[in-house]
Write an enzyme that holds these catalytic residues in place. Structure first.
Site, PDB file in Angstrom:
ATOM      1  N   PRO A 105       1.514  -4.742   8.923  1.00 57.94           N
ATOM      2  CA  PRO A 105       2.712  -4.768   8.083  1.00 57.94           C
ATOM      3  C   PRO A 105       3.466  -3.450   8.111  1.00 57.94           C
ATOM      4  CG  PRO A 105       0.831  -5.641   6.898  1.00 57.94           C
ATOM      5  CD  PRO A 105       0.315  -5.027   8.148  1.00 57.94           C
ATOM      6  N   GLU A 106       4.721  -3.516   8.468  1.00 56.84           N
ATOM      7  CA  GLU A 106       5.621  -2.382   8.281  1.00 56.84           C
ATOM      8  C   GLU A 106       6.606  -2.801   7.196  1.00 56.84           C
ATOM      9  OE1 GLU A 106       6.895   0.224  11.096  1.00 56.84           O
ATOM     10  OE2 GLU A 106       5.508  -0.335  12.679  1.00 56.84           O
TER      11      GLU A 106
END
Length: 271
Positions: A2-3
């Site tokens: 996840p960014e």
DNA sequence: CTTTACGCCTGACGGC
DNA sequence: TGCCGTCAGGCGTAAA
């Protein structure tokens, strides 16, 4: 992994499903995350109402009247909303059981994420208080980057990944933004001019906005609130494409470790 | 102060 | 087929 776009996608996904809902109970199956899950979280949250869901940097902030639940997805975390009859899987560490038919479920195979309770204003908590501006905040400007970079010799890629400068630019989008801006990732931050920094700010915003619009990148671990993978992966122009031709010039995409991170760039297009 | 290295952790992958 | 070594990667922390 996840960014910011994945976190934002998660927030937008769970928000309409959990806002206003009351917590029935919290079930913790594994408290050994990045930090131990806050002790007594079941007593803290049971019977309380979720007021709203926000994002700050890559933290998901679930606000209650008496404090905020701060959730970080780390490397492999997911936050899912599932029906209560869906049995927890191997790495489903925390269930926030809601009044009604749904469960807000935290899943994280690598356990780099965190589930922490913060009383009062979360912005003054140690994890948030030193963070720089959001990339879409007007306070994030080329001038800010230029000023903070003066005299510094670290690679520009490391500068834009420093959460004290600007939040939410992770390893994937750092490479992508620098490609769009035509800046070599290993270039000393102090040796980039104002105009190029202005272009870089624009590129960071574009690449993040595109990824959010696409629902977040899916490389290995990301999945949306109901489990479908995101689909921005196909839009990546350099990340993970070492040896492939550059979409601009046809040159070969290079791979280099910069600051202990895999970095990808086109040596012909980026200087 | 700046910069660098490390560790947490599991799944995926390559070599044999 | 299976076992094992390697590595990714956010990010706080320690060390230089």
């Amino acid at each position: 992994m996840p960014e910011l776009p994945e976190v934002e996608t998660t927030v937008r996904g769970i928000r309409p499903l959990v806002e206003g809902k009351r917590v029935r109970e919290v079930v913790v199956r594994e408290r050994r995350l990045r930090w131990p899950v806050t002790h007594g979280i079941n007593r803290i949250l049971s019977g309380k109402r979720i007021l709203c869901v926000h994002r700050r940097a890559k933290y998901i902030l679930i606000k209650f009247s008496h404090g905020t639940l701060m959730i970080h997805l780390g490397m492999s975390g997911q936050l899912l909303v599932v029906p209560k009859n869906v049995a927890p899987a191997k790495h489903d560490h925390v269930d926030i059981v809601l009044v009604g038919s749904k469960v807000l479920r935290f899943r994280d195979p690598r356990r780099f994420g965190s589930v922490l309770w913060v009383r009062g204003d979360p912005q003054v908590s140690p994890l948030l208080s030193k963070l720089g501006p959001e990339p879409f905040d007007e306070a994030f400007t080329g001038n800010l980057l230029f000023e903070v970079a003066r005299g510094r010799r670290l690679a520009i890629k490391n500068l834009i990944m420093d959460g004290r400068i600007v939040v939410g630019v992770g390893n994937i989008y750092a490479s992508e933004a620098l490609f769009r801006a035509g800046i070599h990732p290993a270039r000393a931050a102090g040796r980039v001019g104002l105009r190029r920094y202005q272009h870089l700010v624009q590129a960071i915003r574009e690449v993040l906005a595109d990824a959010i619009a696409a629902g977040g990148t899916s490389l290995r671990d990301y999945a949306g609130v109901t489990g479908e993978p995101g689909y921005f992966e196909c839009s990546l122009k350099v990340y993970g494409r070492a040896g492939e031709p550059c979409v601009n010039c046809g040159g070969i995409i290079q791979h280099k470790v910069i600051g202990q991170r895999a970095s990808y760039y086109c040596a012909h297009c980026q200087h």
